[in-house]
Design a protein around this motif. Sequence first.
Motif, mmCIF file in Angstrom:
data_model
loop_
_atom_site.group_PDB
_atom_site.id
_atom_site.type_symbol
_atom_site.label_atom_id
_atom_site.label_comp_id
_atom_site.label_asym_id
_atom_site.label_seq_id
_atom_site.Cartn_x
_atom_site.Cartn_y
_atom_site.Cartn_z
ATOM 1 N N GLY A 137 -5.086 32.137 48.823
ATOM 2 C CA GLY A 137 -4.333 31.313 49.759
ATOM 3 C C GLY A 137 -4.004 29.926 49.279
ATOM 4 O O GLY A 137 -3.561 29.082 50.069
ATOM 5 N N ILE A 138 -4.194 29.656 48.012
ATOM 6 C CA ILE A 138 -3.859 28.338 47.457
ATOM 7 C C ILE A 138 -2.351 28.249 47.286
ATOM 8 O O ILE A 138 -1.713 29.180 46.777
ATOM 9 N N SER A 139 -1.758 27.142 47.684
ATOM 10 C CA SER A 139 -0.304 26.984 47.664
ATOM 11 C C SER A 139 0.229 26.897 46.237
ATOM 12 O O SER A 139 -0.512 26.580 45.290
ATOM 13 N N VAL A 140 1.529 27.151 46.107
ATOM 14 C CA VAL A 140 2.172 27.056 44.796
ATOM 15 C C VAL A 140 2.094 25.627 44.264
ATOM 16 O O VAL A 140 1.893 25.406 43.065
ATOM 17 N N ALA A 141 2.244 24.643 45.146
ATOM 18 C CA ALA A 141 2.154 23.243 44.712
ATOM 19 C C ALA A 141 0.776 22.949 44.124
ATOM 20 O O ALA A 141 0.656 22.262 43.101
ATOM 21 N N SER A 142 -0.267 23.486 44.747
ATOM 22 C CA SER A 142 -1.624 23.270 44.234
ATOM 23 C C SER A 142 -1.826 23.991 42.904
ATOM 24 O O SER A 142 -2.505 23.476 42.007
ATOM 25 N N ILE A 143 -1.231 25.171 42.758
ATOM 26 C CA ILE A 143 -1.304 25.884 41.483
ATOM 27 C C ILE A 143 -0.632 25.054 40.391
ATOM 28 O O ILE A 143 -1.100 24.999 39.243
ATOM 29 N N GLY A 144 0.461 24.376 40.740
ATOM 30 C CA GLY A 144 1.118 23.486 39.787
ATOM 31 C C GLY A 144 0.234 22.326 39.382
ATOM 32 O O GLY A 144 0.221 21.915 38.215
ATOM 33 N N VAL A 145 -0.520 21.786 40.325
ATOM 34 C CA VAL A 145 -1.452 20.695 40.009
ATOM 35 C C VAL A 145 -2.529 21.189 39.049
ATOM 36 O O VAL A 145 -2.924 20.477 38.115
ATOM 37 N N VAL A 146 -3.019 22.409 39.265
ATOM 38 C CA VAL A 146 -4.029 22.983 38.377
ATOM 39 C C VAL A 146 -3.462 23.126 36.964
ATOM 40 O O VAL A 146 -4.138 22.812 35.971
ATOM 41 N N ALA A 147 -2.209 23.580 36.873
ATOM 42 C CA ALA A 147 -1.571 23.702 35.560
ATOM 43 C C ALA A 147 -1.403 22.345 34.897
ATOM 44 O O ALA A 147 -1.569 22.207 33.677
ATOM 45 N N ALA A 148 -1.068 21.335 35.686
ATOM 46 C CA ALA A 148 -0.937 19.985 35.139
ATOM 47 C C ALA A 148 -2.273 19.473 34.623
ATOM 48 O O ALA A 148 -2.334 18.768 33.603
ATOM 49 N N ALA A 149 -3.362 19.848 35.307
ATOM 50 C CA ALA A 149 -4.691 19.444 34.852
ATOM 51 C C ALA A 149 -4.989 20.031 33.474
ATOM 52 O O ALA A 149 -5.624 19.383 32.634
ATOM 53 N N TYR A 150 -4.527 21.253 33.235
ATOM 54 C CA TYR A 150 -4.706 21.853 31.912
ATOM 55 C C TYR A 150 -3.965 21.044 30.848
ATOM 56 O O TYR A 150 -4.504 20.777 29.769
ATOM 57 N N GLY A 151 -2.704 20.669 31.141
ATOM 58 C CA GLY A 151 -1.939 19.882 30.179
ATOM 59 C C GLY A 151 -2.603 18.562 29.864
ATOM 60 O O GLY A 151 -2.670 18.144 28.704
ATOM 61 N N LEU A 152 -3.109 17.896 30.907
ATOM 62 C CA LEU A 152 -3.798 16.627 30.693
ATOM 63 C C LEU A 152 -5.072 16.832 29.884
ATOM 64 O O LEU A 152 -5.368 16.065 28.958
ATOM 65 N N GLY A 153 -5.820 17.872 30.218
ATOM 66 C CA GLY A 153 -7.043 18.163 29.469
ATOM 67 C C GLY A 153 -6.752 18.522 28.026
ATOM 68 O O GLY A 153 -7.469 18.102 27.106
ATOM 69 N N PHE A 154 -5.690 19.281 27.812
ATOM 70 C CA PHE A 154 -5.349 19.692 26.453
ATOM 71 C C PHE A 154 -4.982 18.494 25.586
ATOM 72 O O PHE A 154 -5.436 18.375 24.448
ATOM 73 N N SER A 155 -4.152 17.601 26.134
ATOM 74 C CA SER A 155 -3.773 16.423 25.350
ATOM 75 C C SER A 155 -4.985 15.547 25.056
ATOM 76 O O SER A 155 -5.102 14.980 23.966
ATOM 77 N N THR A 156 -5.903 15.459 26.002
ATOM 78 C CA THR A 156 -7.141 14.702 25.769
ATOM 79 C C THR A 156 -7.969 15.341 24.667
ATOM 80 O O THR A 156 -8.498 14.654 23.784
ATOM 81 N N GLY A 157 -8.076 16.663 24.705
ATOM 82 C CA GLY A 157 -8.851 17.375 23.695
ATOM 83 C C GLY A 157 -8.309 17.200 22.294
ATOM 84 O O GLY A 157 -9.075 17.139 21.319
ATOM 85 N N CYS A 158 -6.996 17.103 22.172
ATOM 86 C CA CYS A 158 -6.395 16.910 20.850
ATOM 87 C C CYS A 158 -6.837 15.604 20.203
ATOM 88 O O CYS A 158 -6.987 15.521 18.986
ATOM 89 N N PHE A 159 -7.041 14.588 21.013
ATOM 90 C CA PHE A 159 -7.481 13.305 20.482
ATOM 91 C C PHE A 159 -8.986 13.286 20.218
ATOM 92 O O PHE A 159 -9.459 12.602 19.314
ATOM 93 N N LEU A 160 -9.747 14.040 21.009
ATOM 94 C CA LEU A 160 -11.196 14.055 20.838
ATOM 95 C C LEU A 160 -11.646 14.965 19.704
ATOM 96 O O LEU A 160 -12.707 14.757 19.113
ATOM 97 N N ALA A 161 -10.832 15.975 19.393
ATOM 98 C CA ALA A 161 -11.259 17.018 18.460
ATOM 99 C C ALA A 161 -11.649 16.503 17.076
ATOM 100 O O ALA A 161 -12.711 16.877 16.553
ATOM 101 N N PRO A 162 -10.823 15.672 16.406
ATOM 102 C CA PRO A 162 -11.189 15.275 15.041
ATOM 103 C C PRO A 162 -12.562 14.631 14.925
ATOM 104 O O PRO A 162 -13.348 14.962 14.029
#
Length: 442
Positions: A37-62
């Motif tokens: 029952g989670i709305s499409v808008a909330s699913i979009g926020v979850v996807a955005a959280a992945y993008g933010l986390g991924f970009s953060t991980g790229c800087f932390l990885a080295p």
Amino acid sequence: MNSSLALIWTITAATTLLQAGNGLLQALMPLRMQAEGISVASIGVVAAAYGLGFSTGCFLAPSFIRHVGYIRAFASLAAVVSVLVLVMTQAHSTLAWIILRGLTGVTLACIFTVTDGWISARATSSHRGRILSIYMICTKVALMLSPLGIGFGNIRTDGLFMAVSALISLSLLPIAATTTKEPAAPQGVRIEVRKLFAKAPSAVIGAFVVGLVNGPVIAITPVFGVSIGLGQDQAAALLFALQAGSLAMQWPLGWLSDRSDRRYVIAGLAAGTSLVSLLILWASAQGANLLILWSFAAWGGLALCIYSVCVAHACDIVDPGQIVSTVGTLLFSWATGVTVGPLLGAAAMEMMGPKGLFIYSAIASLGLVIFIVVRILQVQRSPTRGGFADIAPTSSATGSLTPRADINAVEDQVSASNNSRQAEEPGQKADASSVARADTAS
């Protein structure tokens, strides 16, 4: 060649298993959230959280890999992802999904940095193209086929999440069993958006729009499929079609881009993406399920290939010593788009229904076409032969992971003739600096 394969088979096997789990997770999460029952808008926020986390991980990885080494980094991070997937079975609120998806973004970015760095360091100059092709094909096929696993389970129960966790856990086995020496410690990546925009604005804007468009489409496609009346297995098959189209079209489009001003190819791909987005809307309205599937394959063959051409275009322009920074900067531009795009795509679906996703895709892609056409009219460039590499925006610049990439770049520069240096050298370094993987933007 055989000795080179012996050095990379363990990391290739590990990444293939990891991407199999990741591909299944991509299809499973939005369907599970929608079922709860989670709305499409909330699913979009979850996807955005992945993008933010991924970009953060790229800087932390080295720095993390520099501290513990490649093998320990992969093992520890894969274990964390496996646990996060199991915890998702207990996620029943939007906030919980946001936190868990953001954390998987950080850890997967670090893992992909490990795998790309390992492959880049072990692929010799004489066999680099073939080594990277083998690695890319294995991981892309895994990412392409794994969403079909949705049909073997129930999204409302925990079995499919356990399968994802098992695949990720199994990826530890090849790494744990390796007898090869791990690569040298990685270096950092400098992000210089303003400087690169001044030199190659088409590449920077192109990478950003790729994130804006591909991020929400990949994240929300299963929900889109269910919303237009498809079964959950058919909706997951749409992700298969996207990746299959990308795999089929990557090299033909690369061949074309090597023989023309790459901006024409970027504009053509974006225009095609816009038109196919409209075709998907029409096919959905007609209930033509087979045409929908083929349209998604065409969309993947166009939209998921734009980033590779943007990277090749930028590498044609910048100085050899700036290749690593260039690819890292384009990754940052893409990650920014991936963070924002799912919010916009989900909002469009909330306002206009399922069709809003591809109306948004058509408009954003058309905007890229207009920008590129204006740039072509302002600045003329000569066609550049060579230099295309099947690059996916899913990890930081691998050239920054090992000094060997810089050594190979110098060797290539010395051996290249004066009249072909700009054509051949950037492509060789781009191969070393970004190893291909399917666009896992969400």
